[in-house]
Design a protein around this motif. Sequence first.
Motif, PDB file in Angstrom:
ATOM      1  N   MET A   1       1.166  -1.117  -0.408  1.00 52.38           N
ATOM      2  CA  MET A   1      -0.162  -0.221  -0.026  1.00 52.38           C
ATOM      3  C   MET A   1       1.101   1.307   0.145  1.00 52.38           C
ATOM      4  O   MET A   1       0.017   2.520  -1.033  1.00 52.38           O
ATOM      5  CB  MET A   1      -0.912   0.281   1.139  1.00 52.38           C
ATOM      6  CG  MET A   1      -1.812   0.614   1.089  1.00 52.38           C
ATOM      7  SD  MET A   1      -3.422   0.451  -0.211  1.00 52.38           S
ATOM      8  CE  MET A   1      -4.561   0.464   0.738  1.00 52.38           C
ATOM      9  N   ALA A   2       1.819   1.119   1.346  1.00 53.15           N
ATOM     10  CA  ALA A   2       2.823   3.084   0.191  1.00 53.15           C
ATOM     11  C   ALA A   2       3.312   2.407  -0.642  1.00 53.15           C
ATOM     12  O   ALA A   2       3.524   3.456  -0.989  1.00 53.15           O
ATOM     13  CB  ALA A   2       3.963   2.201   2.237  1.00 53.15           C
ATOM     14  N   GLN A   3       3.908   1.366  -1.321  1.00 51.08           N
ATOM     15  CA  GLN A   3       4.618   1.492  -2.240  1.00 51.08           C
ATOM     16  C   GLN A   3       3.992   2.058  -3.324  1.00 51.08           C
ATOM     17  O   GLN A   3       4.023   3.152  -3.984  1.00 51.08           O
ATOM     18  CB  GLN A   3       4.798   0.552  -2.880  1.00 51.08           C
ATOM     19  CG  GLN A   3       6.254  -0.918  -2.372  1.00 51.08           C
ATOM     20  CD  GLN A   3       6.646  -1.392  -2.353  1.00 51.08           C
ATOM     21  OE1 GLN A   3       5.687  -2.354  -3.296  1.00 51.08           O
ATOM     22  NE2 GLN A   3       7.821  -2.453  -2.718  1.00 51.08           N
ATOM     23  N   GLN A   4       2.378   1.677  -3.279  1.00 48.44           N
ATOM     24  CA  GLN A   4       1.475   2.637  -4.455  1.00 48.44           C
ATOM     25  C   GLN A   4       1.436   3.990  -3.930  1.00 48.44           C
ATOM     26  O   GLN A   4       1.030   5.493  -5.122  1.00 48.44           O
ATOM     27  CB  GLN A   4       0.286   1.667  -4.484  1.00 48.44           C
ATOM     28  CG  GLN A   4      -0.137   0.116  -4.753  1.00 48.44           C
ATOM     29  CD  GLN A   4       0.385   0.952  -6.418  1.00 48.44           C
ATOM     30  OE1 GLN A   4       0.580   1.360  -7.337  1.00 48.44           O
ATOM     31  NE2 GLN A   4       0.949  -1.144  -6.733  1.00 48.44           N
ATOM     32  N   TYR A   5       0.984   4.254  -3.044  1.00 48.98           N
ATOM     33  CA  TYR A   5       0.837   5.487  -2.252  1.00 48.98           C
ATOM     34  C   TYR A   5       2.207   6.333  -2.958  1.00 48.98           C
ATOM     35  O   TYR A   5       2.161   7.553  -4.012  1.00 48.98           O
ATOM     36  CB  TYR A   5       1.095   5.567  -1.172  1.00 48.98           C
ATOM     37  CG  TYR A   5       1.302   6.745  -0.606  1.00 48.98           C
ATOM     38  CD1 TYR A   5       0.085   8.415  -0.465  1.00 48.98           C
ATOM     39  CD2 TYR A   5       2.200   8.002   0.303  1.00 48.98           C
ATOM     40  CE1 TYR A   5      -0.331   9.415  -0.047  1.00 48.98           C
ATOM     41  CE2 TYR A   5       2.052   8.882   0.363  1.00 48.98           C
ATOM     42  CZ  TYR A   5       1.351   9.985   0.476  1.00 48.98           C
ATOM     43  OH  TYR A   5       1.325  11.587   0.868  1.00 48.98           O
TER      44      TYR A   5
END
Length: 190
Positions: A1-5
């Motif tokens: 999720m953090a990577q997509q953000y």
Amino acid sequence: MAQQYTKKKIREEFIKILNERPLNKITVKDIASACEINRNTFYYYYTDVYALLSELFQTELQTVIDEYNDTFSWEESFIVATKFALENKIAINHVYNSMQREELEDYIYNVSGHVMNRYVEKLSDGISASSGDKKLISSFYQCALTEMVLRWIASGMKEDPDTIVRRIGQLFDGHIALSLKRSSGLNDVW
């Protein structure tokens, strides 16, 4: 999720910067600073600014594909596809006037192709046009739309694309269906 953000943030900041200055004046350092990340984080996701630009256009193409609605006419679909260009006129102009113009041209060509292929397939339902002729018809309109958009960008994107595309639709209304019907009447398979 953090990577997509993080990737989304990098793309968003890149577009903001691209709306402020030419592509060749944007560095990885500029993007990393705007995102409040270090350069290594940028390089974790992208090899350089040009890889980011390429992914940006691929993401926008996917958005057009995802938003495509079979109830749309080709005109409506194409107008949806011009949304990104209208929202980012300066950025598009910067890419058009850069060494990376080909990325923009490929994006427009792919969007035009997607819109026309889907439309011709939908319109050919019930018409026994050859697959070769369907490809030829789609390709013809794809090339015409691509060149029209490139000329529109070159002229500063002053005209309203909605008005132009709808007028083209009115002028050529029925030509695609007529071409498909002619194909079904031809003896040779193409």
